[in-house]
Write a protein that holds these residues in place. Sequence first.
Motif, PDB file in Angstrom:
ATOM      1  N   ALA A   1       0.816  -1.210   0.000  1.00  0.00           N
ATOM      2  CA  ALA A   1       0.000   0.000   0.000  1.00  0.00           C
ATOM      3  C   ALA A   1       0.851   1.262   0.000  1.00  0.00           C
ATOM      4  O   ALA A   1       0.332   2.357  -0.259  1.00  0.00           O
ATOM      5  N   MET A   2       2.161   1.128   0.273  1.00  0.00           N
ATOM      6  CA  MET A   2       3.038   2.291   0.397  1.00  0.00           C
ATOM      7  C   MET A   2       4.162   2.312  -0.633  1.00  0.00           C
ATOM      8  O   MET A   2       4.641   3.392  -0.996  1.00  0.00           O
ATOM      9  N   PHE A   3       4.606   1.132  -1.077  1.00  0.00           N
ATOM     10  CA  PHE A   3       5.785   1.044  -1.933  1.00  0.00           C
ATOM     11  C   PHE A   3       5.594  -0.030  -3.008  1.00  0.00           C
ATOM     12  O   PHE A   3       4.765  -0.934  -2.845  1.00  0.00           O
ATOM     13  N   PRO A   4       6.417   0.020  -4.067  1.00  0.00           N
ATOM     14  CA  PRO A   4       6.565  -1.179  -4.890  1.00  0.00           C
ATOM     15  C   PRO A   4       7.193  -2.283  -4.048  1.00  0.00           C
ATOM     16  O   PRO A   4       8.098  -2.016  -3.239  1.00  0.00           O
ATOM     17  N   VAL A   5       6.718  -3.507  -4.199  1.00  0.00           N
ATOM     18  CA  VAL A   5       7.179  -4.631  -3.381  1.00  0.00           C
ATOM     19  C   VAL A   5       7.603  -5.780  -4.293  1.00  0.00           C
ATOM     20  O   VAL A   5       6.918  -6.080  -5.281  1.00  0.00           O
ATOM     21  N   HIS A   6       8.743  -6.414  -3.955  1.00  0.00           N
ATOM     22  CA  HIS A   6       9.208  -7.585  -4.689  1.00  0.00           C
ATOM     23  C   HIS A   6       9.567  -8.673  -3.695  1.00  0.00           C
ATOM     24  O   HIS A   6      10.312  -8.435  -2.736  1.00  0.00           O
ATOM     25  N   VAL A   7       9.016  -9.865  -3.915  1.00  0.00           N
ATOM     26  CA  VAL A   7       9.347 -11.040  -3.114  1.00  0.00           C
ATOM     27  C   VAL A   7      10.336 -11.867  -3.923  1.00  0.00           C
ATOM     28  O   VAL A   7      10.065 -12.245  -5.076  1.00  0.00           O
ATOM     29  N   LEU A   8      11.484 -12.159  -3.343  1.00  0.00           N
ATOM     30  CA  LEU A   8      12.572 -12.802  -4.078  1.00  0.00           C
ATOM     31  C   LEU A   8      12.425 -14.317  -4.100  1.00  0.00           C
ATOM     32  O   LEU A   8      11.949 -14.917  -3.125  1.00  0.00           O
ATOM     33  N   PRO A   9      12.864 -14.946  -5.176  1.00  0.00           N
ATOM     34  CA  PRO A   9      12.889 -16.412  -5.213  1.00  0.00           C
ATOM     35  C   PRO A   9      13.946 -16.948  -4.266  1.00  0.00           C
ATOM     36  O   PRO A   9      14.934 -16.266  -3.955  1.00  0.00           O
ATOM     37  N   ASP A  10      13.765 -18.166  -3.796  1.00  0.00           N
ATOM     38  CA  ASP A  10      14.684 -18.748  -2.818  1.00  0.00           C
ATOM     39  C   ASP A  10      15.985 -19.231  -3.448  1.00  0.00           C
ATOM     40  O   ASP A  10      17.040 -19.195  -2.809  1.00  0.00           O
ATOM     41  N   ASP A  11      15.918 -19.687  -4.711  1.00  0.00           N
ATOM     42  CA  ASP A  11      17.078 -20.374  -5.283  1.00  0.00           C
ATOM     43  C   ASP A  11      18.217 -19.426  -5.645  1.00  0.00           C
ATOM     44  O   ASP A  11      19.352 -19.620  -5.228  1.00  0.00           O
ATOM     45  N   ASP A  12      17.941 -18.377  -6.423  1.00  0.00           N
ATOM     46  CA  ASP A  12      18.993 -17.471  -6.865  1.00  0.00           C
ATOM     47  C   ASP A  12      18.436 -16.061  -6.919  1.00  0.00           C
ATOM     48  O   ASP A  12      17.926 -15.617  -7.959  1.00  0.00           O
ATOM     49  N   PRO A  13      18.529 -15.304  -5.819  1.00  0.00           N
ATOM     50  CA  PRO A  13      17.902 -13.982  -5.779  1.00  0.00           C
ATOM     51  C   PRO A  13      18.656 -12.905  -6.553  1.00  0.00           C
ATOM     52  O   PRO A  13      18.074 -11.867  -6.868  1.00  0.00           O
ATOM     53  N   VAL A  14      19.935 -13.116  -6.841  1.00  0.00           N
ATOM     54  CA  VAL A  14      20.737 -12.052  -7.457  1.00  0.00           C
ATOM     55  C   VAL A  14      20.165 -11.596  -8.793  1.00  0.00           C
ATOM     56  O   VAL A  14      19.991 -10.380  -9.018  1.00  0.00           O
ATOM     57  N   PRO A  15      19.827 -12.489  -9.736  1.00  0.00           N
ATOM     58  CA  PRO A  15      19.254 -12.010 -11.005  1.00  0.00           C
ATOM     59  C   PRO A  15      17.947 -11.244 -10.807  1.00  0.00           C
ATOM     60  O   PRO A  15      17.678 -10.266 -11.521  1.00  0.00           O
ATOM     61  N   ALA A  16      17.143 -11.665  -9.836  1.00  0.00           N
ATOM     62  CA  ALA A  16      15.873 -10.977  -9.594  1.00  0.00           C
ATOM     63  C   ALA A  16      16.107  -9.552  -9.105  1.00  0.00           C
ATOM     64  O   ALA A  16      15.394  -8.623  -9.498  1.00  0.00           O
ATOM     65  N   VAL A  17      17.098  -9.365  -8.242  1.00  0.00           N
ATOM     66  CA  VAL A  17      17.401  -8.018  -7.764  1.00  0.00           C
ATOM     67  C   VAL A  17      18.067  -7.205  -8.870  1.00  0.00           C
ATOM     68  O   VAL A  17      17.775  -6.008  -9.043  1.00  0.00           O
ATOM     69  N   ALA A  18      18.942  -7.826  -9.639  1.00  0.00           N
ATOM     70  CA  ALA A  18      19.586  -7.121 -10.745  1.00  0.00           C
ATOM     71  C   ALA A  18      18.559  -6.576 -11.727  1.00  0.00           C
ATOM     72  O   ALA A  18      18.726  -5.483 -12.283  1.00  0.00           O
ATOM     73  N   ALA A  19      17.489  -7.332 -11.933  1.00  0.00           N
ATOM     74  CA  ALA A  19      16.461  -6.913 -12.885  1.00  0.00           C
ATOM     75  C   ALA A  19      15.724  -5.657 -12.427  1.00  0.00           C
ATOM     76  O   ALA A  19      15.103  -4.974 -13.255  1.00  0.00           O
ATOM     77  N   LEU A  20      15.793  -5.327 -11.150  1.00  0.00           N
ATOM     78  CA  LEU A  20      15.121  -4.131 -10.638  1.00  0.00           C
ATOM     79  C   LEU A  20      15.885  -2.858 -10.973  1.00  0.00           C
ATOM     80  O   LEU A  20      15.346  -1.756 -10.821  1.00  0.00           O
ATOM     81  N   ARG A  21      17.160  -2.991 -11.377  1.00  0.00           N
ATOM     82  CA  ARG A  21      17.990  -1.839 -11.782  1.00  0.00           C
ATOM     83  C   ARG A  21      18.010  -0.773 -10.678  1.00  0.00           C
ATOM     84  O   ARG A  21      17.756   0.416 -10.910  1.00  0.00           O
ATOM     85  N   LEU A  22      18.340  -1.208  -9.487  1.00  0.00           N
ATOM     86  CA  LEU A  22      18.380  -0.310  -8.341  1.00  0.00           C
ATOM     87  C   LEU A  22      19.650   0.531  -8.341  1.00  0.00           C
ATOM     88  O   LEU A  22      20.722   0.073  -8.749  1.00  0.00           O
ATOM     89  N   ARG A  23      19.544   1.751  -7.831  1.00  0.00           N
ATOM     90  CA  ARG A  23      20.733   2.588  -7.645  1.00  0.00           C
ATOM     91  C   ARG A  23      21.428   2.282  -6.324  1.00  0.00           C
ATOM     92  O   ARG A  23      22.595   2.613  -6.138  1.00  0.00           O
ATOM     93  N   GLY A  24      20.702   1.697  -5.400  1.00  0.00           N
ATOM     94  CA  GLY A  24      21.283   1.379  -4.108  1.00  0.00           C
ATOM     95  C   GLY A  24      20.449   0.340  -3.385  1.00  0.00           C
ATOM     96  O   GLY A  24      19.328   0.022  -3.800  1.00  0.00           O
ATOM     97  N   LEU A  25      21.011  -0.179  -2.292  1.00  0.00           N
ATOM     98  CA  LEU A  25      20.341  -1.234  -1.531  1.00  0.00           C
ATOM     99  C   LEU A  25      20.798  -1.154  -0.086  1.00  0.00           C
ATOM    100  O   LEU A  25      21.992  -0.956   0.197  1.00  0.00           O
ATOM    101  N   THR A  26      19.860  -1.308   0.840  1.00  0.00           N
ATOM    102  CA  THR A  26      20.215  -1.305   2.257  1.00  0.00           C
ATOM    103  C   THR A  26      19.189  -2.114   3.031  1.00  0.00           C
ATOM    104  O   THR A  26      18.203  -2.598   2.475  1.00  0.00           O
TER     105      THR A  26
END
Length: 437
Positions: free
Chosen positions: A47-72
Motif C-alpha cells: 500500500a506504500m511502496f513497490p514490493v518484490h518477493v525474491l525467489p529462494d534459489d537465486d535472488p541475485v538475477p531478480a534483484v539485478a532486474a530491478l535496476r536499483l541505484r542502491g540497496l540497504t
Amino acid sequence: MGVVHRPYGAAGLRDVYRAAQGLCRPVLIFRGPVAGTYPELVELARAMFPVHVLPDDDPVPAVAALRLRGLTTFHDDELDFTDHLLRALDLPGAPATGSPWDKLVQRRAFARAGLSTLPFASVDSAEEFRRALREVRLPAVLKPRRAVGGRGVTFLRDPDDVRRVLSLRTSWAGLLLEGLIPPSAHPSGVPWLADFVSVETVSTATRRTHCAVFDKAPVSIRDAAGPEGADLVRVTGDVVPSRLPAQTRDLVLKRTGEALDALGTRCRVTHTELRVTPDEIEVIEVNGRVGGHLTRLLRPLGGPDLVRSALTLALGETAGEELPEQPADLGRSGFMVGLFVPFPHEDGTVASRVSRADLRALPGVVGVDEVAEHGAARADTGFRAANVTLRFATAEELDAAVGPVARGIAGLFAADGLADDPWLRRLAPAREQGGTP
C-alpha cells in the motif's frame, strides 16, 4: 532504492517512507521465507511502496532486474544477505571485509589493532566449548556470533552455569566464548543508568561523523529463561543526550572510530555498543545498520534522521546537505527517552488490558509506539509490553520521573508479571515502591 525488509527492525515502513521523501523511491524487498511468515506486513508494504518477493534459489538475477541505484536494510537478520547482494551487484556500501558484523571477526580485528585484550575463542561443538573454557576461563559469556539485542547470550559465572549449558544446549554452531567484561557503574554517577552506551556513526568514503551517544536503561536478565538454557537478556531503553563526562565521551568516540577503522567500515550508518569501566572502554559489538528506535529520539532534539542518512549512503551520495558533518548540539533541547518494557516471560498471550491512553497518562510520555493487546501473543510485539517515548526539559525531571513511569507501566501490566521483574529495581528502587530499601 532497494530496502530489504522484515519486522522488528531499526526502521519500520513509516520511518522509511518519511525518510525517503525528496531523496529516492524505496522498493521494498522481501526474501521468500520472510514474506511467507509475515503476509500481512507484505500487503501493508504494497500500500506504500513497490514490493518484490525474491525467489529462494537465486535472488541475485531478480534483484539485478530491478535496476536499483542502491540497496540497504534496517534489520540485523538481513545484513549478511544484503551485503551479499551489494557485492554481487557492485552497489555502494559493500563491506571491505567478508563478514564484519560477525562477533568473532570483530574480536580478531580489535585484537590485531590493539584495541582489546579480552580473551575469546570460537565455539562450534560441545568439545570446542570445553576447550575454549580452558583458554578464556571464567567468568565468561557464550553468545551467538550473529545476533543482537541479547538474543542467545549466556553468562557463565561459575561451574554450575557451565554444567547447565552442557546439559541443556543442543545447538553449538556459530558461537563465541569471550571473557566477561566486569560490570561497572555509569561514569556520571546516575544510579539508574546502565554501564554501557551506544554511538551512532555516519561514515562516508572519506570521513566519519559520530552523530550521537546514547545512554542505556538497565538490562533485564533472567537466568536460564531463554532457549537451550540461555539467559533471557533484554535491552530496555535509550536516553539522549548522554550524561557521560566530557573526557569519557571523547574517549568513547575515539575508541568507536578506531573500531570502525579496524573493520574497514565505510559508506555506512553504524551502531556501536561499548562498555565503560573505570579501567577501560571496551567495544561490545558493531552493528552495520541504524540503531533500533533511535531516530525517533534524535529528531525532536534537532538531531539527524539516521534512516535518511542510511538511504543517502546506500545511493552513493555524499552531498554535505544530506549527511551530518558534526554531532548535533542536543543538550539545549532537553532529554529524550525510549523505554521498551519486556515481558518477563516470552511464551503465552497478553493477560493485561492496557490502552495507549493509559500509557500517555504517565509523566513525560509524548508518544506510544507500541502496546501489547490483551489476548495477543507476546511475540506479536517482539516480546515487549510497551514501547513509549518520553521527553523531559532537564536531567532532574528525567531522574525524578523515570522510576514512576517504569513502575506505572509495570502496574498496568501486573497481570503479566511485570511488577516482579528484577530490572525495575534499578529504575524504581524499593523505597520508591513503599518497601524496604
